[in-house]
Design a protein around this motif. Structure first.
Motif, PDB file in Angstrom:
ATOM      1  N   THR A 172      38.835  53.570  40.712  1.00 37.94           N
ATOM      2  CA  THR A 172      39.254  54.954  40.419  1.00 37.94           C
ATOM      3  C   THR A 172      39.152  55.263  38.928  1.00 37.94           C
ATOM      4  OG1 THR A 172      41.561  54.381  39.953  1.00 37.94           O
ATOM      5  CG2 THR A 172      41.009  54.837  42.254  1.00 37.94           C
ATOM      6  N   GLY A 173      38.885  54.258  38.143  1.00 35.35           N
ATOM      7  CA  GLY A 173      38.812  54.474  36.697  1.00 35.35           C
ATOM      8  C   GLY A 173      40.036  53.933  35.973  1.00 35.35           C
ATOM      9  N   MET A 174      41.137  53.713  36.705  1.00 31.35           N
ATOM     10  CA  MET A 174      42.366  53.261  36.050  1.00 31.35           C
ATOM     11  C   MET A 174      42.172  51.913  35.361  1.00 31.35           C
ATOM     12  SD  MET A 174      46.078  52.786  37.757  1.00 31.35           S
ATOM     13  CE  MET A 174      47.445  53.600  37.012  1.00 31.35           C
ATOM     14  N   PHE A 175      41.382  51.061  35.982  1.00 33.28           N
ATOM     15  CA  PHE A 175      41.131  49.741  35.389  1.00 33.28           C
ATOM     16  C   PHE A 175      39.661  49.580  35.005  1.00 33.28           C
ATOM     17  CE2 PHE A 175      45.201  49.274  37.314  1.00 33.28           C
ATOM     18  CZ  PHE A 175      45.891  48.510  36.376  1.00 33.28           C
ATOM     19  N   ILE A 230      36.714  41.501  35.621  1.00 31.77           N
ATOM     20  CA  ILE A 230      37.142  40.496  36.594  1.00 31.77           C
ATOM     21  C   ILE A 230      35.997  40.348  37.585  1.00 31.77           C
ATOM     22  CG2 ILE A 230      38.837  39.909  38.374  1.00 31.77           C
ATOM     23  CD1 ILE A 230      40.771  41.799  36.817  1.00 31.77           C
ATOM     24  N   SER A 231      35.335  39.190  37.541  1.00 28.52           N
ATOM     25  CA  SER A 231      34.128  39.057  38.360  1.00 28.52           C
ATOM     26  C   SER A 231      34.407  38.397  39.704  1.00 28.52           C
ATOM     27  CB  SER A 231      33.075  38.255  37.599  1.00 28.52           C
ATOM     28  OG  SER A 231      33.668  37.050  37.177  1.00 28.52           O
ATOM     29  N   LEU A 232      35.698  38.117  39.994  1.00 30.36           N
ATOM     30  CA  LEU A 232      36.022  37.415  41.248  1.00 30.36           C
ATOM     31  C   LEU A 232      35.558  38.193  42.478  1.00 30.36           C
ATOM     32  CD1 LEU A 232      39.628  36.365  40.273  1.00 30.36           C
ATOM     33  CD2 LEU A 232      37.773  34.787  40.821  1.00 30.36           C
ATOM     34  N   ILE A 233      36.047  39.388  42.595  1.00 25.30           N
ATOM     35  CA  ILE A 233      35.602  40.267  43.679  1.00 25.30           C
ATOM     36  C   ILE A 233      35.457  41.686  43.124  1.00 25.30           C
ATOM     37  CG2 ILE A 233      36.341  39.109  45.842  1.00 25.30           C
ATOM     38  CD1 ILE A 233      39.016  40.445  45.639  1.00 25.30           C
ATOM     39  N   PRO A 234      34.488  42.439  43.692  1.00 23.36           N
ATOM     40  CA  PRO A 234      34.279  43.794  43.149  1.00 23.36           C
ATOM     41  C   PRO A 234      35.467  44.698  43.454  1.00 23.36           C
ATOM     42  CG  PRO A 234      32.923  43.431  45.105  1.00 23.36           C
ATOM     43  CD  PRO A 234      33.585  42.131  44.804  1.00 23.36           C
ATOM     44  N   PRO A 235      35.637  45.785  42.674  1.00 23.49           N
ATOM     45  CA  PRO A 235      36.739  46.711  42.956  1.00 23.49           C
ATOM     46  C   PRO A 235      36.633  47.290  44.361  1.00 23.49           C
ATOM     47  CG  PRO A 235      35.621  47.280  40.910  1.00 23.49           C
ATOM     48  CD  PRO A 235      34.799  46.214  41.545  1.00 23.49           C
ATOM     49  N   LEU A 236      37.778  47.693  44.891  1.00 23.40           N
ATOM     50  CA  LEU A 236      37.815  48.285  46.230  1.00 23.40           C
ATOM     51  C   LEU A 236      37.354  49.738  46.175  1.00 23.40           C
ATOM     52  CD1 LEU A 236      41.421  47.099  47.137  1.00 23.40           C
ATOM     53  CD2 LEU A 236      39.317  46.187  48.147  1.00 23.40           C
ATOM     54  N   GLU A 237      36.804  50.210  47.281  1.00 18.27           N
ATOM     55  CA  GLU A 237      36.482  51.632  47.429  1.00 18.27           C
ATOM     56  C   GLU A 237      37.789  52.396  47.584  1.00 18.27           C
ATOM     57  OE1 GLU A 237      33.766  53.543  47.629  1.00 18.27           O
ATOM     58  OE2 GLU A 237      32.576  51.831  46.939  1.00 18.27           O
ATOM     59  N   PRO A 238      37.992  53.510  46.839  1.00 19.15           N
ATOM     60  CA  PRO A 238      39.246  54.270  46.985  1.00 19.15           C
ATOM     61  C   PRO A 238      39.532  54.696  48.438  1.00 19.15           C
ATOM     62  CG  PRO A 238      38.022  55.013  45.070  1.00 19.15           C
ATOM     63  CD  PRO A 238      37.134  54.038  45.760  1.00 19.15           C
ATOM     64  N   LEU A 239      38.495  55.205  49.135  1.00 20.65           N
ATOM     65  CA  LEU A 239      38.731  55.692  50.499  1.00 20.65           C
ATOM     66  C   LEU A 239      39.142  54.551  51.435  1.00 20.65           C
ATOM     67  CD1 LEU A 239      38.766  58.103  52.397  1.00 20.65           C
ATOM     68  CD2 LEU A 239      36.345  57.708  52.884  1.00 20.65           C
ATOM     69  N   TYR A 240      38.477  53.408  51.283  1.00 21.94           N
ATOM     70  CA  TYR A 240      38.815  52.233  52.103  1.00 21.94           C
ATOM     71  C   TYR A 240      40.281  51.842  51.853  1.00 21.94           C
ATOM     72  CZ  TYR A 240      39.037  47.356  53.578  1.00 21.94           C
ATOM     73  OH  TYR A 240      39.418  46.182  54.166  1.00 21.94           O
TER      74      TYR A 240
END
Ligand SMILES: NC(=O)C1=CN([C@@H]2O[C@H](COP(=O)(O)OP(=O)(O)OC[C@H]3O[C@@H](n4cnc5c(N)ncnc54)[C@H](OP(=O)(O)O)[C@@H]3O)[C@@H](O)[C@H]2O)C=CC1
Ligand SMILES: CC1=C(/C=C/C(C)=C/C=C/C(C)=C/C=O)C(C)(C)CCC1
Length: 294
Positions: free
Chosen positions: A218-221, A226-236
């Motif tokens: 969402t832009g907040m972070f 952090i390359s562990l896992i990609p950011p989550l989709e906001p809608l998901y």
């Protein structure tokens, strides 16, 4: 031949598993006509929450300090055919919360679902961060939960009907960033204590749900490496949270990997609802003249 029979077995097994899952799938509650208040409704997740609640037929009360963004959310929600009321409020100010809550009760009615979603982060190291920014994180992410709940829980209690959702974070379960983690640990603690308090009072019609997502896109972070896992989709993220809310689930970590820090926490909350009765009557009580003035 052997391969064929194994694949047939697998098919039968997955069929049985699917029907078991259908049977086990939790019943989702109907929230058509409920009055749902969402904080931070002008923001990324807040807007998506508003639209998901609107799709379920809930009437909306949207709070944000950003009037234009909040109005935009309201416009999108009204297009889905629900009634929407907007309020500009600064959640870092207790009086702003109480005054706006009084207006909502007078102008709209009794809120039956509360989604405490608004959140901020200072994003600086402790010694580089101005006190005011650190304080704001604690006020918006943690203190506001107390004032929001104090403002709207009494009406829920009167009817033994309601739902309080706390949007915390995976960072409410393990620590990395000073102000944000402290505030989100506070949010998790708040949710847990509220849940125990309601249970101790036999208020089984008032549900609570804690939402703990990993980084969401969402832009907040933005810029966090952090390359562990990609950011989550906001809608998901919001759709998973909605499923948990409608299933009246007490907590959801998104993705499931985030249950790891939760499960490894040292604390044990077993029997807390029994312990609470002794805690709410402490032997030493703070006298009102010992309290800080606002
Ligand atoms: N994004 C992420 O990676 C994750 C987010 N979360 C949590 O999810 C929630 C939503 O986050 P997200 O949608 O990404 O954040 P956004 O910044 O997109 O939305 C937050 C909204 O809250 C508003 N707000 C900020 N301060 C106040 C205040 N004092 N009074 C009233 N409204 C205020 C913001 O207004 P303005 O824009 O004007 O500041 C904004 O509209 C937060 O609690 C966050 O901590 C949890 C895990 C991960
Ligand atoms: C992937 C992963 C981890 C790291 C998670 C991180 C780094 C989460 C950051 C979340 C944020 C920034 C949330 C904001 O609200 C753990 C727990 C170490 C171990 C399990 C797998």
């Amino acid at each position: 031949m052997l391969i064929q029979s194994q694949s047939t077995k697998r098919k039968n097994c997955s069929k049985a598993w699917r029907s078991a899952c259908t049977f086990l799938r939790p019943r989702l509650k109907c929230i058509d006509g409920e009055l749902c208040l969402i904080t931070g409704a002008g923001g990324a997740l807040g807007r998506l929450f508003a639209l998901e609640f609107a799709k379920e037929g809930a009437q909306l009360v949207l709070w944000d300090c950003n009037t234009a963004a909040n109005e935009q959310t309201a416009k999108l929600a009204r297009e889905l055919g629900v009634q929407v009321h907007t309020y500009t409020v600064d959640l870092s100010k207790r009086h702003s919360i109480y005054e706006t809550a009084t207006k909502v009760r007078a102008e709209v009615g009794e809120v039956s679902m509360l989604v405490n979603n608004a959140g901020v982060v200072a994003g600086r190291r402790l010694l580089d961060c101005p006190d005011e920014l650190l304080e704001r994180t604690l006020l918006v992410n943690c203190h506001a939960l107390f004032w929001m709940t104090k403002a709207f829980l009494p009406q829920m209690k009167a009817k033994n009907h309601g739902h309080i959702v706390t949007v915390a974070s995976a960072l409410g379960l393990f620590s990395t960033a000073c102000d944000y983690c402290a505030s989100k640990f506070g949010a998790v603690g708040f949710h847990e204590s509220l849940t125990h308090e309601l249970r101790a009072e036999d208020l089984d019609g008032i549900k609570t749900t804690l939402v703990c997502p990993y980084i969401v896109d969402t832009g907040m972070f933005a810029g966090c490496e952090i390359s562990l896992i990609p950011p989550l989709e906001p809608l998901y993220t919001v759709q998973q949270s909605m499923k948990a809310i409608l299933a009246e689930q007490q907590m959801i970590c998104i993705p499931r990997l985030m249950y790891i820090p939760f499960l490894t926490r040292a604390e044990h909350t077993l029997n807390s609802d029994k312990i609470i009765t002794s805690l709410v009557n402490p032997p030493r009580t703070v006298k009102s003249n010992q309290l800080c003035k606002d």
